[in-house]
Motif scaffolding. Sequence first.
Motif, PDB file in Angstrom:
ATOM      1  N   LEU A 212     -15.390  -2.034  -2.138  1.00 55.18           N
ATOM      2  CA  LEU A 212     -14.266  -2.445  -1.304  1.00 55.18           C
ATOM      3  C   LEU A 212     -14.403  -1.931   0.129  1.00 55.18           C
ATOM      4  CD1 LEU A 212     -11.323  -1.959  -3.836  1.00 55.18           C
ATOM      5  CD2 LEU A 212     -12.401  -4.104  -3.114  1.00 55.18           C
TER       6      LEU A 212
ATOM      7  N   VAL B  38      -6.347  -3.311  -0.918  1.00 54.54           N
ATOM      8  CA  VAL B  38      -7.690  -3.380  -0.339  1.00 54.54           C
ATOM      9  C   VAL B  38      -8.531  -4.443  -1.041  1.00 54.54           C
ATOM     10  CG1 VAL B  38      -7.620  -0.990   0.462  1.00 54.54           C
ATOM     11  CG2 VAL B  38      -8.530  -1.479  -1.791  1.00 54.54           C
ATOM     12  N   ALA B  39      -8.282  -4.666  -2.325  1.00 54.13           N
ATOM     13  CA  ALA B  39      -9.025  -5.706  -3.043  1.00 54.13           C
ATOM     14  C   ALA B  39      -8.675  -7.094  -2.516  1.00 54.13           C
ATOM     15  CB  ALA B  39      -8.748  -5.613  -4.538  1.00 54.13           C
TER      16      ALA B  39
ATOM     17  N   TRP C 235      -4.841   0.096  -4.265  1.00 52.21           N
ATOM     18  CA  TRP C 235      -6.107  -0.517  -4.666  1.00 52.21           C
ATOM     19  C   TRP C 235      -6.002  -2.035  -4.643  1.00 52.21           C
ATOM     20  CZ3 TRP C 235     -10.692   2.058  -6.056  1.00 52.21           C
ATOM     21  CH2 TRP C 235     -10.609   3.453  -6.060  1.00 52.21           C
TER      22      TRP C 235
ATOM     23  N   ALA D 264     -10.099  -7.565   0.997  1.00 52.81           N
ATOM     24  CA  ALA D 264     -11.544  -7.779   0.916  1.00 52.81           C
ATOM     25  C   ALA D 264     -11.850  -9.208   0.465  1.00 52.81           C
ATOM     26  CB  ALA D 264     -12.172  -6.778  -0.043  1.00 52.81           C
ATOM     27  N   MET D 265     -11.050  -9.704  -0.468  1.00 55.50           N
ATOM     28  CA  MET D 265     -11.236 -11.079  -0.940  1.00 55.50           C
ATOM     29  C   MET D 265     -10.985 -12.073   0.197  1.00 55.50           C
ATOM     30  SD  MET D 265      -9.298 -12.953  -4.137  1.00 55.50           S
ATOM     31  CE  MET D 265      -9.510 -11.441  -5.088  1.00 55.50           C
TER      32      MET D 265
ATOM     33  N   TYR E 244       0.833  -1.210   0.000  1.00 62.87           N
ATOM     34  CA  TYR E 244       0.000   0.000   0.000  1.00 62.87           C
ATOM     35  C   TYR E 244       0.865   1.258   0.000  1.00 62.87           C
ATOM     36  CZ  TYR E 244      -3.794   3.163   1.479  1.00 62.87           C
ATOM     37  OH  TYR E 244      -4.718   4.181   1.552  1.00 62.87           O
TER      38      TYR E 244
ATOM     39  N   ASN F 165      -7.954  -3.330   6.666  1.00 62.29           N
ATOM     40  CA  ASN F 165      -8.498  -2.954   5.361  1.00 62.29           C
ATOM     41  C   ASN F 165      -9.356  -1.702   5.444  1.00 62.29           C
ATOM     42  OD1 ASN F 165      -8.664  -3.317   2.618  1.00 62.29           O
ATOM     43  ND2 ASN F 165     -10.375  -4.738   2.709  1.00 62.29           N
TER      44      ASN F 165
ATOM     45  N   LEU G 238     -16.064   1.121  -7.415  1.00 54.22           N
ATOM     46  CA  LEU G 238     -15.253   0.007  -6.938  1.00 54.22           C
ATOM     47  C   LEU G 238     -14.826   0.232  -5.496  1.00 54.22           C
ATOM     48  CD1 LEU G 238     -13.698  -2.622  -7.331  1.00 54.22           C
ATOM     49  CD2 LEU G 238     -11.811  -1.291  -8.314  1.00 54.22           C
ATOM     50  N   LEU G 239     -14.446   1.460  -5.169  1.00 50.95           N
ATOM     51  CA  LEU G 239     -14.056   1.768  -3.794  1.00 50.95           C
ATOM     52  C   LEU G 239     -15.239   1.566  -2.852  1.00 50.95           C
ATOM     53  CD1 LEU G 239     -11.723   2.765  -2.003  1.00 50.95           C
ATOM     54  CD2 LEU G 239     -12.624   5.075  -2.261  1.00 50.95           C
TER      55      LEU G 239
ATOM     56  N   VAL H 272      -8.821   1.568   3.162  1.00 52.88           N
ATOM     57  CA  VAL H 272      -9.882   2.169   2.342  1.00 52.88           C
ATOM     58  C   VAL H 272     -10.122   3.619   2.769  1.00 52.88           C
ATOM     59  CG1 VAL H 272     -12.330   2.074   1.731  1.00 52.88           C
ATOM     60  CG2 VAL H 272     -10.998  -0.038   1.870  1.00 52.88           C
TER      61      VAL H 272
ATOM     62  N   ILE I  75     -17.534  -4.328   1.887  1.00 49.93           N
ATOM     63  CA  ILE I  75     -17.224  -5.700   2.324  1.00 49.93           C
ATOM     64  C   ILE I  75     -16.659  -5.721   3.747  1.00 49.93           C
ATOM     65  CG2 ILE I  75     -15.722  -7.681   1.897  1.00 49.93           C
ATOM     66  CD1 ILE I  75     -16.107  -7.152  -1.107  1.00 49.93           C
TER      67      ILE I  75
END
Length: 497
Positions: free
Chosen positions: A372, A454-455, A451, A458-459, A96, A339, A368-369, A343, A375
Motif C-alpha cells: 500500500l 489507504v487500500a 487500512w 491505492a486502488m 481514517y 494516501n 500489505l502495508l 500510510v 503503489i
Amino acid sequence: MNELLLVLPVVVPLSGLLLALMVKRSHALVSLISLLSALALTLVGGWLVWLAADDVVLSGQMANWAAPYGISLVIDRLAAVMVAITGIVGLATLVYAHRQPMPADFLRDMQLFVQGLLAGICGAFITADVFNLYVWFEVLLIGSFALIALGGGERRLAGAMTYLVLNMLATLLFLLAAGLVYAASGTLNMGELALIFRAGEATDGAWLGVLLMLVSFSIKAALFPLFGWLPTSYHVAWTPVSALFAGLLTKVGVYALIRMVTLLWPEPGVVHQVLLWVACATMIIGVLGAAAQTEVRRILSFHIVSQVGYMVLGLALATPLALAGAVFYLIHHIVVKANLFFVGGIAARLTGSERLAAMGGLYASRPLLALLFAIPALSLAGIPPLSGFWAKFVLVKASLDVSAWVAAFFILLTGVFTLLSMSKIWNESFLKPHPQPAQLLAAGDGPRGAWATVAVLAMITVVIGFAAGPVMDYAMAAADQLTEAPGHLALIVREGR
C-alpha cells in the motif's frame, strides 16, 4: 435543479457542520453526521463530474442579482472534478480518523472543523467572483489553522503560528490586490475581468492588482521562493489532518492560479514565462529539500512543494496538452499525496516513530502495508503504469512540443530524485530491521478504517493509471473550457455586457 446543484458543494458540508453542532454533546452522532456529510459531498461531486462529462456547464447568480454585482457561481469540468476529489479526500480523512485512540472531544472537534474546511475549499472551487474567492480563502484559513493547532503542544502551536502568519499575509495581500483591481476596473467578476484583459483594456492599476493576486496565490500554493511555511507546519498536525492538508490545501492555490491565468491570458505571454521558471525552481528545490530530511512527513511535505511545480508548469506552457497535463496531475496528485501521509501515519504508529532511523521491519511484519506504500510512492515518482507516469509523460510531451527542453529536463530530473526519496523511505522504514523488534511485534494493526482508507486510495491510483485514456479525454476537454471560459463569460453576455 441547476440552481440547487450550483450551491450543493457548499451547502452539504455547511449543513453537516450545523447539524453536528446541534448534537455536539453526542460524539457518536457527530461522527455519523460528519461521515454522511462527506459521503454526500462525494456523491454530489460525482454527479457534477457526470454532468460535466456531457459538456454541461452550470452557472448562475445567487438571489437573482445580475452579473457582475451578485454572487456568481460556475461549475465546469475542472471545478466539478475538484469538488469530487475534495469529497473523496474529506471522506477518507474522516474514515481514517474514526476510532483512532484519541480523546472523544478531540475527535469531535476535528470532525466539525473538517466540515467547515471542506465548505471553504468547495466554495473556492465554484466561485466566479474575486471577492467571494477571498471570503472562501478566509473560511478555509480559519478551519485549517484550528485543525493544525488542535491538541495543543509547543511544537504544534509553533507550526500553527507559522502557517497562520504566512497564510494571513497572503490573504491580506489578496484583499489589497482585489481593492486595486476593483478601483481600476470597476468589477471583481472573473468573467468581466476576462473580457477586459482579453480586449487589452486593462489599466496599469488592474495589472498591478492582478499580479499581486498571483503572488498571493503563489504563497498559498507554496511556489518557490514562497514555500517555506509548508514544510514547517504540515508535519506537526495530527496525521489525518496532515493528509487532508497535503491533498487539498495547496491545490486551492494552484486552482486559483490556473483559473485566473487562463481567464485573463489565454495566450502565452510574459506571465507564462515567469511561471515557467518559477515552476522549474519549485520542482527541483522541493525535491532537494526532501532529500535532506530524516522524518517521513517532512520528506513528504517537501514533495508537496516539488509536485506543485509540475502543475504550474502545465499552466506556464499554456498549450491545450500542457493544461490537460496540469489537470491530470491535479487529479492524480491529490489522491496519491493524501494516501502517502495516511500510510506514513500507520507506519509511524507501528514503529513508534516518524524518524527513519527509528523505523524499520515493516516489510517483514506488515507486507500489505508495504504494498500500500509502494503503489502511491511509485506513482509519485512516475513509474508506469501508475497515474503519476501518465501525468509526467503528458507534461514532458507538452514541453517537447514547444521546444521547452529545460522544462522537460527538470521534469525528468525531479522524477529521478523523487524515486530516490521514496526509495529512502522504503529502505529505512520497510527493508531494514527495526531497532527494537519487540515493539514492532507488540503493536496492533489499529483501526480497520485506516487500512481500508489507504487500500481504497491505492486502488483509485491504480484505476487512474489503467484508465488514463478516459481521464485524459476529460482533462483535455477541461483544458479547452479553461481558455474558452463558457460559464464565466456566459454570465456577462447574458446580462448584455
